[in-house]
Each structure stands twice: as structure tokens, then as C-alpha cells.
Design a protein around this motif. Structure first.
Motif, PDB file in Angstrom:
ATOM      1  N   LEU A 118       0.837  -1.195   0.000  1.00 48.77           N
ATOM      2  CA  LEU A 118       0.000   0.000   0.000  1.00 48.77           C
ATOM      3  C   LEU A 118       0.874   1.247   0.000  1.00 48.77           C
ATOM      4  O   LEU A 118       1.871   1.315   0.714  1.00 48.77           O
ATOM      5  CB  LEU A 118      -0.896   0.032   1.248  1.00 48.77           C
ATOM      6  CG  LEU A 118      -2.220  -0.685   1.151  1.00 48.77           C
ATOM      7  CD1 LEU A 118      -2.936  -0.634   2.484  1.00 48.77           C
ATOM      8  CD2 LEU A 118      -3.100  -0.093   0.082  1.00 48.77           C
ATOM      9  N   PRO A 119       0.506   2.248  -0.781  1.00 49.12           N
ATOM     10  CA  PRO A 119       1.275   3.488  -0.742  1.00 49.12           C
ATOM     11  C   PRO A 119       1.051   4.225   0.576  1.00 49.12           C
ATOM     12  O   PRO A 119       0.044   4.011   1.249  1.00 49.12           O
ATOM     13  CB  PRO A 119       0.712   4.299  -1.915  1.00 49.12           C
ATOM     14  CG  PRO A 119      -0.622   3.720  -2.183  1.00 49.12           C
ATOM     15  CD  PRO A 119      -0.577   2.286  -1.738  1.00 49.12           C
ATOM     16  N   LEU A 120       1.992   5.090   0.919  1.00 49.02           N
ATOM     17  CA  LEU A 120       1.885   5.874   2.135  1.00 49.02           C
ATOM     18  C   LEU A 120       0.670   6.791   2.024  1.00 49.02           C
ATOM     19  O   LEU A 120       0.540   7.541   1.067  1.00 49.02           O
ATOM     20  CB  LEU A 120       3.167   6.702   2.326  1.00 49.02           C
ATOM     21  CG  LEU A 120       3.288   7.472   3.616  1.00 49.02           C
ATOM     22  CD1 LEU A 120       3.306   6.519   4.809  1.00 49.02           C
ATOM     23  CD2 LEU A 120       4.568   8.298   3.608  1.00 49.02           C
ATOM     24  N   GLN A 121      -0.249   6.710   2.964  1.00 47.19           N
ATOM     25  CA  GLN A 121      -1.488   7.469   2.885  1.00 47.19           C
ATOM     26  C   GLN A 121      -1.375   8.868   3.477  1.00 47.19           C
ATOM     27  O   GLN A 121      -1.874   9.822   2.934  1.00 47.19           O
ATOM     28  CB  GLN A 121      -2.617   6.706   3.601  1.00 47.19           C
ATOM     29  CG  GLN A 121      -2.933   5.375   2.972  1.00 47.19           C
ATOM     30  CD  GLN A 121      -3.543   5.521   1.599  1.00 47.19           C
ATOM     31  OE1 GLN A 121      -4.341   6.403   1.365  1.00 47.19           O
ATOM     32  NE2 GLN A 121      -3.141   4.674   0.673  1.00 47.19           N
ATOM     33  N   ARG A 122      -0.742   8.970   4.619  1.00 45.77           N
ATOM     34  CA  ARG A 122      -0.664  10.250   5.311  1.00 45.77           C
ATOM     35  C   ARG A 122       0.742  10.455   5.856  1.00 45.77           C
ATOM     36  O   ARG A 122       1.374   9.531   6.340  1.00 45.77           O
ATOM     37  CB  ARG A 122      -1.648  10.285   6.474  1.00 45.77           C
ATOM     38  CG  ARG A 122      -3.077  10.294   6.020  1.00 45.77           C
ATOM     39  CD  ARG A 122      -3.996  10.604   7.192  1.00 45.77           C
ATOM     40  NE  ARG A 122      -5.356  10.532   6.746  1.00 45.77           N
ATOM     41  CZ  ARG A 122      -6.233   9.637   7.146  1.00 45.77           C
ATOM     42  NH1 ARG A 122      -5.898   8.756   8.046  1.00 45.77           N
ATOM     43  NH2 ARG A 122      -7.453   9.624   6.677  1.00 45.77           N
ATOM     44  N   ILE A 123       1.164  11.686   5.795  1.00 44.20           N
ATOM     45  CA  ILE A 123       2.432  12.052   6.398  1.00 44.20           C
ATOM     46  C   ILE A 123       2.101  12.591   7.777  1.00 44.20           C
ATOM     47  O   ILE A 123       1.341  13.547   7.906  1.00 44.20           O
ATOM     48  CB  ILE A 123       3.163  13.095   5.539  1.00 44.20           C
ATOM     49  CG1 ILE A 123       3.433  12.488   4.158  1.00 44.20           C
ATOM     50  CG2 ILE A 123       4.425  13.563   6.214  1.00 44.20           C
ATOM     51  CD1 ILE A 123       3.952  13.473   3.153  1.00 44.20           C
ATOM     52  N   LYS A 124       2.648  11.961   8.807  1.00 42.54           N
ATOM     53  CA  LYS A 124       2.248  12.260  10.176  1.00 42.54           C
ATOM     54  C   LYS A 124       3.110  13.313  10.861  1.00 42.54           C
ATOM     55  O   LYS A 124       2.704  13.870  11.865  1.00 42.54           O
ATOM     56  CB  LYS A 124       2.240  10.973  11.003  1.00 42.54           C
ATOM     57  CG  LYS A 124       1.215   9.985  10.501  1.00 42.54           C
ATOM     58  CD  LYS A 124       1.272   8.683  11.255  1.00 42.54           C
ATOM     59  CE  LYS A 124       0.252   7.722  10.653  1.00 42.54           C
ATOM     60  NZ  LYS A 124       0.502   6.370  10.983  1.00 42.54           N
ATOM     61  N   SER A 125       4.312  13.569  10.344  1.00 41.90           N
ATOM     62  CA  SER A 125       5.182  14.541  11.000  1.00 41.90           C
ATOM     63  C   SER A 125       6.040  15.259   9.972  1.00 41.90           C
ATOM     64  O   SER A 125       6.172  14.819   8.829  1.00 41.90           O
ATOM     65  CB  SER A 125       6.075  13.848  12.031  1.00 41.90           C
ATOM     66  OG  SER A 125       7.004  13.012  11.379  1.00 41.90           O
ATOM     67  N   VAL A 126       6.637  16.338  10.403  1.00 44.54           N
ATOM     68  CA  VAL A 126       7.506  17.121   9.536  1.00 44.54           C
ATOM     69  C   VAL A 126       8.764  16.324   9.180  1.00 44.54           C
ATOM     70  O   VAL A 126       9.236  16.363   8.044  1.00 44.54           O
ATOM     71  CB  VAL A 126       7.877  18.462  10.221  1.00 44.54           C
ATOM     72  CG1 VAL A 126       8.878  19.238   9.388  1.00 44.54           C
ATOM     73  CG2 VAL A 126       6.625  19.277  10.468  1.00 44.54           C
ATOM     74  N   THR A 127       9.272  15.558  10.130  1.00 45.57           N
ATOM     75  CA  THR A 127      10.480  14.762   9.858  1.00 45.57           C
ATOM     76  C   THR A 127      10.203  13.701   8.791  1.00 45.57           C
ATOM     77  O   THR A 127      11.062  13.427   7.959  1.00 45.57           O
ATOM     78  CB  THR A 127      11.008  14.085  11.140  1.00 45.57           C
ATOM     79  OG1 THR A 127       9.973  13.306  11.718  1.00 45.57           O
ATOM     80  CG2 THR A 127      11.506  15.117  12.135  1.00 45.57           C
ATOM     81  N   GLU A 128       9.010  13.134   8.813  1.00 44.79           N
ATOM     82  CA  GLU A 128       8.628  12.154   7.797  1.00 44.79           C
ATOM     83  C   GLU A 128       8.583  12.815   6.415  1.00 44.79           C
ATOM     84  O   GLU A 128       9.044  12.248   5.428  1.00 44.79           O
ATOM     85  CB  GLU A 128       7.253  11.572   8.150  1.00 44.79           C
ATOM     86  CG  GLU A 128       6.968  10.237   7.545  1.00 44.79           C
ATOM     87  CD  GLU A 128       5.676   9.636   8.056  1.00 44.79           C
ATOM     88  OE1 GLU A 128       5.000   8.997   7.246  1.00 44.79           O
ATOM     89  OE2 GLU A 128       5.349   9.805   9.243  1.00 44.79           O
ATOM     90  N   LEU A 129       8.058  14.043   6.362  1.00 41.65           N
ATOM     91  CA  LEU A 129       8.018  14.803   5.120  1.00 41.65           C
ATOM     92  C   LEU A 129       9.436  15.106   4.633  1.00 41.65           C
ATOM     93  O   LEU A 129       9.735  14.971   3.444  1.00 41.65           O
ATOM     94  CB  LEU A 129       7.232  16.102   5.313  1.00 41.65           C
ATOM     95  CG  LEU A 129       7.189  17.047   4.109  1.00 41.65           C
ATOM     96  CD1 LEU A 129       6.488  16.381   2.940  1.00 41.65           C
ATOM     97  CD2 LEU A 129       6.502  18.342   4.488  1.00 41.65           C
ATOM     98  N   GLU A 130      10.298  15.492   5.540  1.00 44.54           N
ATOM     99  CA  GLU A 130      11.681  15.806   5.165  1.00 44.54           C
ATOM    100  C   GLU A 130      12.393  14.585   4.591  1.00 44.54           C
ATOM    101  O   GLU A 130      13.166  14.695   3.633  1.00 44.54           O
ATOM    102  CB  GLU A 130      12.444  16.349   6.378  1.00 44.54           C
ATOM    103  CG  GLU A 130      12.006  17.742   6.782  1.00 44.54           C
ATOM    104  CD  GLU A 130      12.585  18.195   8.111  1.00 44.54           C
ATOM    105  OE1 GLU A 130      13.153  17.351   8.857  1.00 44.54           O
ATOM    106  OE2 GLU A 130      12.463  19.393   8.413  1.00 44.54           O
ATOM    107  N   LYS A 131      12.137  13.420   5.163  1.00 46.34           N
ATOM    108  CA  LYS A 131      12.738  12.182   4.653  1.00 46.34           C
ATOM    109  C   LYS A 131      12.256  11.897   3.232  1.00 46.34           C
ATOM    110  O   LYS A 131      13.037  11.499   2.359  1.00 46.34           O
ATOM    111  CB  LYS A 131      12.393  10.999   5.559  1.00 46.34           C
ATOM    112  CG  LYS A 131      13.133  10.997   6.878  1.00 46.34           C
ATOM    113  CD  LYS A 131      12.701   9.819   7.725  1.00 46.34           C
ATOM    114  CE  LYS A 131      13.328   9.869   9.108  1.00 46.34           C
ATOM    115  NZ  LYS A 131      12.839   8.780   9.975  1.00 46.34           N
TER     116      LYS A 131
END
Length: 160
Positions: A118-131
Motif C-alpha cells: 500500500l502506498p503511504l497514505q498520510r504524512i504524520k510529522s515534519v520529519t517524515e516529510l523531510e525524509k
């Protein structure tokens, strides 16, 4: 209904219709079939008090095989046809095509979750977005390096 995949001759046609090759389809079909068998049990547990018929009662689906059910969902997700066209292709009425799609989509999601695709549905934090941004930048760098290959492009070769 006959098997939707009978006229398909090769992987290119299969990818054009449902977006995946035969090997991937077979792996997904196995997980989808298992998820499909679990669905009636879950539905019965949830709607046990409100049932009008016993489990197994009522009209039988015209989509008999799990392969055709998976093809219906994958075909819709790949091509986004109207439900009139989807019904025509799978020998269903427009309303039954929509009803089957809405019933089978959660089954496909469950099968994909089992296969961990499954593709990633939601980005839960800013660090996850940065990665994710870092990975995208890395991919862009690799793509640029690959485009600098020593081979001549086909357009240059044809103009020479």
C-alpha cells in the motif's frame, strides 16, 4: 461471464488494461482471494442483527471468479471508465458494476496491506516529510546521472 483475461495475449496488454504484469497479478490474486473469503465472515459479524436473509441467500454474483473481481477493481482504478462502460465490459448493469466496485475496493486494499504494497497514505510529522523530500531529491540526482549516458540518443542518431 467468461474470464475477462482470456483475450489478453501478453504482458503489455495486461498492463494497459489493469496496470500490472502477469506475475504481479498472480501474487495479488492469491492475497485478494484470501481477503475475499474473509469478507462474508466479517460482514456477518457486523450485520448479524439486521440481516433479512441467511448467509449465502439472495441472488448470486455474475462475477464468479476472484480473477474477474480483481480485474474489475484494477481496470476501474487504472482507466476510470464510467460505470456504464465498466458494466458493459463485465456484463453487468451500471448499478451492479458500481456496487461491485464499492464492495471489492476494500478487499483489494486489505490484500495490498497483507502484501505490504500500500502506498503511504498520510504524512504524520515534519520529519517524515523531510525524509520523503530527501528521497525525491536523491532520485532526481540518480535520474540526471543516468541521462548523461555515453550513448547517443535516438533523435541524434536519426538526424546524422
Amino acid at each position: 461471464m467468461k474470464n475477462f483475461l482470456d483475450p489478453v495475449r501478453n504482458d503489455r496488454q495486461l498492463k494497459a488494461l489493469i496496470g500490472i504484469d502477469k506475475n504481479t497479478f498472480e501474487k495479488l490474486l492469491e492475497a485478494f482471494s484470501k481477503s475475499l473469503l474473509e469478507r462474508p465472515i466479517e460482514e456477518y459479524k457486523m450485520n448479524r442483527l439486521n440481516r433479512k436473509r441467511r448467509p449465502g441467500g439472495g441472488r448470486k454474483s455474475q462475477l464468479v471468479t476472484a480473477a474477474n473481481k480483481l480485474c474489475l477493481v484494477r481496470f476501474y482504478l487504472k482507466n476510470y471508465p464510467t460505470f456504464d462502460l465498466l458494466g458493459y465490459l463485465f456484463e453487468l448493469s451500471r448499478s451492479k458494476a458500481e456496487e461491485n466496485f464499492k464492495k471489492l475496493l476494500p478487499v483489494l486494499k486489505k490484500a495490498q496491506a497483507k502484501l505490504e504494497v500500500l502506498p503511504l497514505q498520510r504524512i504524520k510529522s515534519v520529519t517524515e516529510l523531510e525524509k520523503l523530500v530527501a528521497k525525491a531529491a536523491e532520485f532526481e540526482t540518480v535520474a540526471k546521472e543516468a541521462s548523461k549516458s555515453p550513448f547517443r540518443s535516438t533523435q541524434k542518431a536519426m538526424s546524422s
